[in-house]
Design a protein around this motif. Sequence first.
Motif, PDB file in Angstrom:
ATOM      1  N   TRP A 197       0.803  -1.219   0.000  1.00  0.00           N
ATOM      2  CA  TRP A 197       0.000   0.000   0.000  1.00  0.00           C
ATOM      3  C   TRP A 197       0.837   1.271   0.000  1.00  0.00           C
ATOM      4  O   TRP A 197       0.425   2.290  -0.566  1.00  0.00           O
ATOM      5  CB  TRP A 197      -0.948  -0.002   1.196  1.00  0.00           C
ATOM      6  N   ASN A 198       1.999   1.236   0.616  1.00  0.00           N
ATOM      7  CA  ASN A 198       2.828   2.448   0.684  1.00  0.00           C
ATOM      8  C   ASN A 198       3.288   2.927  -0.693  1.00  0.00           C
ATOM      9  O   ASN A 198       3.612   4.099  -0.870  1.00  0.00           O
ATOM     10  CB  ASN A 198       4.060   2.202   1.564  1.00  0.00           C
ATOM     11  N   SER A 199       3.315   2.039  -1.670  1.00  0.00           N
ATOM     12  CA  SER A 199       3.777   2.414  -3.009  1.00  0.00           C
ATOM     13  C   SER A 199       2.624   2.539  -4.008  1.00  0.00           C
ATOM     14  O   SER A 199       2.864   2.699  -5.209  1.00  0.00           O
ATOM     15  CB  SER A 199       4.797   1.394  -3.528  1.00  0.00           C
ATOM     16  N   ILE A 200       1.392   2.473  -3.529  1.00  0.00           N
ATOM     17  CA  ILE A 200       0.228   2.598  -4.408  1.00  0.00           C
ATOM     18  C   ILE A 200      -0.336   4.009  -4.275  1.00  0.00           C
ATOM     19  O   ILE A 200      -0.894   4.383  -3.238  1.00  0.00           O
ATOM     20  CB  ILE A 200      -0.832   1.539  -4.055  1.00  0.00           C
ATOM     21  N   SER A 201      -0.185   4.801  -5.322  1.00  0.00           N
ATOM     22  CA  SER A 201      -0.548   6.221  -5.251  1.00  0.00           C
ATOM     23  C   SER A 201      -2.041   6.422  -4.997  1.00  0.00           C
ATOM     24  O   SER A 201      -2.438   7.391  -4.341  1.00  0.00           O
ATOM     25  CB  SER A 201      -0.137   6.939  -6.540  1.00  0.00           C
ATOM     26  N   LEU A 202      -2.876   5.519  -5.487  1.00  0.00           N
ATOM     27  CA  LEU A 202      -4.310   5.684  -5.285  1.00  0.00           C
ATOM     28  C   LEU A 202      -4.665   5.625  -3.803  1.00  0.00           C
ATOM     29  O   LEU A 202      -5.653   6.218  -3.370  1.00  0.00           O
ATOM     30  CB  LEU A 202      -5.086   4.613  -6.054  1.00  0.00           C
ATOM     31  N   ARG A 203      -3.870   4.933  -3.010  1.00  0.00           N
ATOM     32  CA  ARG A 203      -4.081   4.885  -1.568  1.00  0.00           C
ATOM     33  C   ARG A 203      -3.417   6.073  -0.861  1.00  0.00           C
ATOM     34  O   ARG A 203      -3.941   6.584   0.136  1.00  0.00           O
ATOM     35  CB  ARG A 203      -3.544   3.571  -0.987  1.00  0.00           C
ATOM     36  N   GLN A 204      -2.270   6.512  -1.357  1.00  0.00           N
ATOM     37  CA  GLN A 204      -1.502   7.544  -0.672  1.00  0.00           C
ATOM     38  C   GLN A 204      -1.927   8.966  -1.037  1.00  0.00           C
ATOM     39  O   GLN A 204      -1.742   9.893  -0.251  1.00  0.00           O
ATOM     40  CB  GLN A 204      -0.012   7.356  -0.969  1.00  0.00           C
ATOM     41  N   ASP A 205      -2.471   9.164  -2.209  1.00  0.00           N
ATOM     42  CA  ASP A 205      -2.868  10.494  -2.688  1.00  0.00           C
ATOM     43  C   ASP A 205      -4.096  10.966  -1.907  1.00  0.00           C
ATOM     44  O   ASP A 205      -5.131  10.287  -1.877  1.00  0.00           O
ATOM     45  CB  ASP A 205      -3.174  10.416  -4.188  1.00  0.00           C
ATOM     46  N   VAL A 206      -4.006  12.146  -1.316  1.00  0.00           N
ATOM     47  CA  VAL A 206      -5.073  12.642  -0.434  1.00  0.00           C
ATOM     48  C   VAL A 206      -6.353  12.998  -1.199  1.00  0.00           C
ATOM     49  O   VAL A 206      -7.391  13.247  -0.582  1.00  0.00           O
ATOM     50  CB  VAL A 206      -4.595  13.863   0.373  1.00  0.00           C
ATOM     51  N   ARG A 207      -6.301  13.031  -2.509  1.00  0.00           N
ATOM     52  CA  ARG A 207      -7.506  13.331  -3.282  1.00  0.00           C
ATOM     53  C   ARG A 207      -8.537  12.207  -3.220  1.00  0.00           C
ATOM     54  O   ARG A 207      -9.720  12.426  -3.501  1.00  0.00           O
ATOM     55  CB  ARG A 207      -7.151  13.579  -4.760  1.00  0.00           C
ATOM     56  N   PHE A 208      -8.099  10.998  -2.829  1.00  0.00           N
ATOM     57  CA  PHE A 208      -8.955   9.823  -2.946  1.00  0.00           C
ATOM     58  C   PHE A 208      -9.406   9.300  -1.588  1.00  0.00           C
ATOM     59  O   PHE A 208      -8.625   9.228  -0.640  1.00  0.00           O
ATOM     60  CB  PHE A 208      -8.216   8.716  -3.703  1.00  0.00           C
ATOM     61  N   ASP A 209     -10.674   8.925  -1.532  1.00  0.00           N
ATOM     62  CA  ASP A 209     -11.248   8.311  -0.336  1.00  0.00           C
ATOM     63  C   ASP A 209     -11.629   6.871  -0.651  1.00  0.00           C
ATOM     64  O   ASP A 209     -12.402   6.615  -1.592  1.00  0.00           O
ATOM     65  CB  ASP A 209     -12.496   9.076   0.116  1.00  0.00           C
ATOM     66  N   TRP A 210     -11.117   5.946   0.147  1.00  0.00           N
ATOM     67  CA  TRP A 210     -11.454   4.532   0.011  1.00  0.00           C
ATOM     68  C   TRP A 210     -12.664   4.247   0.885  1.00  0.00           C
ATOM     69  O   TRP A 210     -12.610   4.411   2.110  1.00  0.00           O
ATOM     70  CB  TRP A 210     -10.259   3.668   0.409  1.00  0.00           C
ATOM     71  N   LEU A 211     -13.746   3.822   0.273  1.00  0.00           N
ATOM     72  CA  LEU A 211     -15.028   3.758   0.968  1.00  0.00           C
ATOM     73  C   LEU A 211     -15.352   2.385   1.528  1.00  0.00           C
ATOM     74  O   LEU A 211     -16.190   2.270   2.429  1.00  0.00           O
ATOM     75  CB  LEU A 211     -16.141   4.207   0.008  1.00  0.00           C
ATOM     76  N   ILE A 212     -14.750   1.339   0.990  1.00  0.00           N
ATOM     77  CA  ILE A 212     -14.902  -0.015   1.527  1.00  0.00           C
ATOM     78  C   ILE A 212     -13.620  -0.350   2.272  1.00  0.00           C
ATOM     79  O   ILE A 212     -12.527  -0.325   1.681  1.00  0.00           O
ATOM     80  CB  ILE A 212     -15.152  -1.045   0.409  1.00  0.00           C
ATOM     81  N   PRO A 213     -13.668  -0.647   3.567  1.00  0.00           N
ATOM     82  CA  PRO A 213     -12.438  -0.829   4.342  1.00  0.00           C
ATOM     83  C   PRO A 213     -11.720  -2.125   4.004  1.00  0.00           C
ATOM     84  O   PRO A 213     -12.313  -3.072   3.484  1.00  0.00           O
ATOM     85  CB  PRO A 213     -12.942  -0.855   5.790  1.00  0.00           C
ATOM     86  N   ASP A 214     -10.431  -2.164   4.337  1.00  0.00           N
ATOM     87  CA  ASP A 214      -9.630  -3.368   4.120  1.00  0.00           C
ATOM     88  C   ASP A 214     -10.163  -4.561   4.919  1.00  0.00           C
ATOM     89  O   ASP A 214      -9.907  -5.713   4.568  1.00  0.00           O
ATOM     90  CB  ASP A 214      -8.167  -3.121   4.517  1.00  0.00           C
ATOM     91  N   SER A 215     -10.886  -4.292   5.979  1.00  0.00           N
ATOM     92  CA  SER A 215     -11.413  -5.367   6.834  1.00  0.00           C
ATOM     93  C   SER A 215     -12.665  -6.021   6.270  1.00  0.00           C
ATOM     94  O   SER A 215     -13.127  -7.042   6.793  1.00  0.00           O
ATOM     95  CB  SER A 215     -11.733  -4.806   8.220  1.00  0.00           C
ATOM     96  N   ALA A 216     -13.236  -5.459   5.206  1.00  0.00           N
ATOM     97  CA  ALA A 216     -14.467  -6.008   4.636  1.00  0.00           C
ATOM     98  C   ALA A 216     -14.197  -7.349   3.952  1.00  0.00           C
ATOM     99  O   ALA A 216     -13.067  -7.656   3.563  1.00  0.00           O
ATOM    100  CB  ALA A 216     -15.058  -5.023   3.631  1.00  0.00           C
ATOM    101  N   ASP A 217     -15.239  -8.125   3.810  1.00  0.00           N
ATOM    102  CA  ASP A 217     -15.162  -9.386   3.067  1.00  0.00           C
ATOM    103  C   ASP A 217     -16.168  -9.319   1.925  1.00  0.00           C
ATOM    104  O   ASP A 217     -17.377  -9.292   2.153  1.00  0.00           O
ATOM    105  CB  ASP A 217     -15.471 -10.569   3.982  1.00  0.00           C
ATOM    106  N   THR A 218     -15.667  -9.280   0.692  1.00  0.00           N
ATOM    107  CA  THR A 218     -16.557  -9.192  -0.473  1.00  0.00           C
ATOM    108  C   THR A 218     -16.653 -10.523  -1.215  1.00  0.00           C
ATOM    109  O   THR A 218     -17.141 -10.566  -2.345  1.00  0.00           O
ATOM    110  CB  THR A 218     -16.093  -8.082  -1.442  1.00  0.00           C
TER     111      THR A 218
END
Length: 274
Positions: A197-218
């Motif tokens: 995750w530290n090298s994934i810009s979509l996670r690190q860029d403050v413009r983006f909000d992740w709405l489904i948490p990593d703890s979810a089970d899909t």
Amino acid sequence: MKLFLLLVLASVFYSVASVTRKIAAFNIQTYGPTKAGKPDVMDELCQILKRYDIVLIQEIRNADGTAIVQLLDQLNSESDVNGAYSMEIGPRLGRSSYKEQYCYFYKHDFFTILDSETYNDAKDIFEREPMNTLFRDLDSGKEFVLSGIHVKPDDAPTEIDELTTVYDSIESTLGTSDVIILGDLNADCSYVSSKDWNSISLRQDVRFDWLIPDSADTTVSTTDCAYDRFVSAGTITSSIQSASVYNFESDHNLSNSFAKEVSDHYPVEITITY
């Protein structure tokens, strides 16, 4: 009395101006003639899809396109308003003979499509390039882009990282910063580890909000992975009231074996009010 009338008028205006919509992303798992030939599975799919005003369908595997039309026709025949849904379908995508398509089912009384494009992947990063579609809400006038993607599992960190570039392209080509990236990002478990995750810009860029948490089970199977996601940017984020996984297995009291016939993924969904 004047103050009371003003409050009443303000209340009426707000009730007219404010609308709520539900949007989903659903990987239906190898959707084609075989699945379309199972009436019980098709009935369950329609029960799920009727929940939504727009739904991104992924993993369509049908060269002649008949299976997705069959699903749309059955959905419309079972909807409260017959013929409520239209569809926007993209091209068959994939580097090999294995091809998939994206498709949006949407209620045409609520939305119109202003533009739709398959991302121009000049660097050939994506196995299946995102489908970027500009919607306008017919009641509120709100416009936003849905960027649908089914990420290749083995390339998940690279493809997810590149979605930042896709967003920048959408701002240029479709003229809005209000974007929701959605779909099966394969964003967990063995495909994306915590150290990635530290090298994934979509996670690190403050413009983006992740709405489904990593703890979810899909996932419908015994795995516990947050593969399917929503990632939003722009002012549309403030309109998102909730984001969740829709467990149709428990909600419809299905056996796990039958739920797996429907899909190995649960839909993810958001509710928007604007």
